[in-house]
Design a protein around this motif. Structure first.
Motif, mmCIF file in Angstrom:
data_model
loop_
_atom_site.group_PDB
_atom_site.id
_atom_site.type_symbol
_atom_site.label_atom_id
_atom_site.label_comp_id
_atom_site.label_asym_id
_atom_site.label_seq_id
_atom_site.Cartn_x
_atom_site.Cartn_y
_atom_site.Cartn_z
ATOM 1 N N TYR A 4 9.468 15.221 -1.337
ATOM 2 C CA TYR A 4 8.237 14.791 -0.686
ATOM 3 C C TYR A 4 8.520 13.531 0.131
ATOM 4 C CZ TYR A 4 6.027 18.077 -3.800
ATOM 5 O OH TYR A 4 5.683 19.224 -4.459
ATOM 6 N N CYS A 5 8.273 13.598 1.418
ATOM 7 C CA CYS A 5 8.480 12.433 2.288
ATOM 8 C C CYS A 5 7.365 11.416 2.083
ATOM 9 C CB CYS A 5 8.501 12.867 3.749
ATOM 10 S SG CYS A 5 9.883 13.947 4.133
ATOM 11 N N TYR A 6 6.152 11.920 2.026
ATOM 12 C CA TYR A 6 4.985 11.059 1.905
ATOM 13 C C TYR A 6 4.181 11.495 0.685
ATOM 14 C CZ TYR A 6 6.107 10.502 6.872
ATOM 15 O OH TYR A 6 6.743 10.290 8.071
ATOM 16 N N VAL A 7 3.565 10.507 0.016
ATOM 17 C CA VAL A 7 2.620 10.815 -1.057
ATOM 18 C C VAL A 7 1.340 10.027 -0.819
ATOM 19 C CG1 VAL A 7 4.324 11.438 -2.815
ATOM 20 C CG2 VAL A 7 3.549 9.061 -2.654
ATOM 21 N N TRP A 8 0.235 10.655 -1.119
ATOM 22 C CA TRP A 8 -1.075 10.014 -1.102
ATOM 23 C C TRP A 8 -1.522 9.905 -2.546
ATOM 24 C CZ3 TRP A 8 0.590 13.431 2.473
ATOM 25 C CH2 TRP A 8 0.453 13.074 3.818
ATOM 26 N N VAL A 9 -2.047 8.747 -2.911
ATOM 27 C CA VAL A 9 -2.499 8.529 -4.278
ATOM 28 C C VAL A 9 -3.924 8.009 -4.268
ATOM 29 C CG1 VAL A 9 -0.159 8.047 -5.111
ATOM 30 C CG2 VAL A 9 -1.607 6.155 -4.383
ATOM 31 N N ASP A 10 -4.669 8.383 -5.298
ATOM 32 C CA ASP A 10 -6.023 7.858 -5.432
ATOM 33 C C ASP A 10 -6.503 8.081 -6.854
ATOM 34 O OD1 ASP A 10 -8.340 6.553 -4.674
ATOM 35 O OD2 ASP A 10 -9.016 8.097 -3.282
ATOM 36 N N LEU A 26 -6.297 10.391 -11.913
ATOM 37 C CA LEU A 26 -5.302 9.895 -10.966
ATOM 38 C C LEU A 26 -4.671 11.095 -10.274
ATOM 39 C CD1 LEU A 26 -3.683 7.193 -13.262
ATOM 40 C CD2 LEU A 26 -5.536 6.905 -11.614
ATOM 41 N N VAL A 27 -4.682 11.080 -8.952
ATOM 42 C CA VAL A 27 -4.234 12.213 -8.163
ATOM 43 C C VAL A 27 -3.072 11.783 -7.263
ATOM 44 C CG1 VAL A 27 -4.928 13.938 -6.445
ATOM 45 C CG2 VAL A 27 -6.588 13.128 -8.132
ATOM 46 N N VAL A 28 -2.042 12.638 -7.201
ATOM 47 C CA VAL A 28 -0.919 12.417 -6.295
ATOM 48 C C VAL A 28 -0.721 13.701 -5.487
ATOM 49 C CG1 VAL A 28 1.526 11.821 -6.063
ATOM 50 C CG2 VAL A 28 0.185 10.866 -7.963
ATOM 51 N N ILE A 29 -0.762 13.563 -4.164
ATOM 52 C CA ILE A 29 -0.534 14.678 -3.240
ATOM 53 C C ILE A 29 0.700 14.328 -2.416
ATOM 54 C CG2 ILE A 29 -1.467 15.918 -1.230
ATOM 55 C CD1 ILE A 29 -4.274 15.321 -2.391
ATOM 56 N N GLY A 30 1.553 15.297 -2.167
ATOM 57 C CA GLY A 30 2.772 15.042 -1.408
ATOM 58 C C GLY A 30 2.863 15.901 -0.168
ATOM 59 N N ALA A 31 3.610 15.402 0.809
ATOM 60 C CA ALA A 31 3.925 16.173 2.016
ATOM 61 C C ALA A 31 5.429 16.405 2.022
ATOM 62 C CB ALA A 31 3.502 15.433 3.275
ATOM 63 N N THR A 32 5.813 17.669 2.135
ATOM 64 C CA THR A 32 7.228 18.039 2.159
ATOM 65 C C THR A 32 7.830 17.689 3.511
ATOM 66 O OG1 THR A 32 6.745 20.273 2.926
ATOM 67 C CG2 THR A 32 6.840 19.934 0.529
ATOM 68 N N GLU A 33 9.141 17.849 3.611
ATOM 69 C CA GLU A 33 9.831 17.527 4.863
ATOM 70 C C GLU A 33 9.335 18.371 6.036
ATOM 71 O OE1 GLU A 33 13.940 17.917 3.739
ATOM 72 O OE2 GLU A 33 13.992 15.877 2.946
ATOM 73 N N ASP A 34 8.807 19.573 5.762
ATOM 74 C CA ASP A 34 8.284 20.410 6.849
ATOM 75 C C ASP A 34 6.778 20.216 7.062
ATOM 76 O OD1 ASP A 34 7.319 21.690 4.605
ATOM 77 O OD2 ASP A 34 8.145 23.655 5.095
ATOM 78 N N GLY A 35 6.185 19.218 6.377
ATOM 79 C CA GLY A 35 4.789 18.867 6.608
ATOM 80 C C GLY A 35 3.778 19.560 5.720
ATOM 81 N N PRO A 167 7.763 8.444 12.741
ATOM 82 C CA PRO A 167 7.536 9.222 13.972
ATOM 83 C C PRO A 167 6.043 9.383 14.280
ATOM 84 C CG PRO A 167 9.161 10.309 12.573
ATOM 85 C CD PRO A 167 8.576 9.181 11.761
ATOM 86 N N ALA A 168 5.691 9.245 15.553
ATOM 87 C CA ALA A 168 4.296 9.296 15.983
ATOM 88 C C ALA A 168 3.615 10.607 15.618
ATOM 89 C CB ALA A 168 4.192 9.046 17.489
ATOM 90 N N TYR A 169 4.355 11.710 15.601
ATOM 91 C CA TYR A 169 3.724 12.990 15.266
ATOM 92 C C TYR A 169 3.331 13.073 13.791
ATOM 93 C CZ TYR A 169 8.510 14.373 13.893
ATOM 94 O OH TYR A 169 9.746 14.438 13.323
ATOM 95 N N HIS A 170 3.722 12.110 12.978
ATOM 96 C CA HIS A 170 3.307 12.055 11.571
ATOM 97 C C HIS A 170 2.062 11.191 11.357
ATOM 98 C CE1 HIS A 170 7.490 13.092 9.701
ATOM 99 N NE2 HIS A 170 7.135 13.930 10.649
ATOM 100 N N TRP A 171 1.672 10.416 12.357
ATOM 101 C CA TRP A 171 0.610 9.426 12.160
ATOM 102 C C TRP A 171 -0.726 10.042 11.794
ATOM 103 C CZ3 TRP A 171 1.579 5.836 16.958
ATOM 104 C CH2 TRP A 171 2.834 5.241 16.826
ATOM 105 N N GLU A 172 -1.030 11.201 12.281
ATOM 106 C CA GLU A 172 -2.321 11.799 11.961
ATOM 107 C C GLU A 172 -2.370 12.200 10.506
ATOM 108 O OE1 GLU A 172 -5.187 12.199 13.782
ATOM 109 O OE2 GLU A 172 -4.174 10.937 15.239
#
Length: 172
Positions: A4-10, A26-35, A167-172
């Motif tokens: 997972y490149c990115y994780v969101w937690v809340d 507690l929740v953890v969501i991840g984004a894989t390398e392919d988004g 990378p800018a294409y990841h900002w959204e």
């Protein structure tokens, strides 16, 4: 084995209480390398305490989670106090939705629409330089009359603009 490149937690809070305890999920969501976004874990916790997040993050690490590149979440201090201990190389990004709400809460209703637009100019900027200019504009515009709102924003500057390092294409 998933990276997972990115994780969101809340933390999701409920009004159900057992004595004086304030339970939350507690929740953890991840984004894989392919988004692709995936739910990594849902766990019970006490408020959003460091102790609860310590258990969750160490359990994920024990089960094979490698350090994400970036973690995104609100300002709940429990998570942020534990992250450098468990995944020291993971960068931090504060959630703009939460920060915007917190800043606007320190301003009168009549000013909030204008202030919200100025905050949007920061995190919707085309690049870091433009974001820094929009940041300065917010400070100059609101500091004299709404110092508490400006302090609320400024205290997390380093972690509000981290995403511009990616990378800018990841900002959204």
């Amino acid at each position: 084995g998933t990276r997972y490149c990115y994780v969101w937690v809340d933390g999701v809070h409920f009004n159900v209480r057992f004595s004086d305890n304030r339970l939350c999920i507690l929740v953890v969501i991840g984004a894989t390398e392919d988004g692709k976004k995936e739910l990594i874990t849902v766990a019970s916790g006490y408020r959003e305490s460091g102790e609860s997040w310590h258990y969750v993050l160490n359990d994920l690490k024990r089960r094979g989670l490698k350090s994400p590149v970036l973690a995104i979440g609100d300002g709940a201090l429990g998570f942020w106090s534990v992250l450098p201990e468990v995944f020291p190389q993971c960068k931090q990004q504060r959630c703009w939705v939460h920060k915007t709400a917190n800043v606007l809460d320190k301003m009168p209703k009549g000013v909030q629409c204008r202030a919200k637009g100025t905050l949007h100019d920061i995190y919707r900027a085309l690049d870091r330089e433009s974001a820094d200019k929009a940041w300065s504009k917010f400070i100059e515009t609101f500091e004299a009359k709404y110092p508490d709102a400006v302090k609320c924003l400024e205290k997390d500057k380093e972690h509000l603009l981290t995403f511009y390092d990616f990378p800018a294409y990841h900002w959204e």
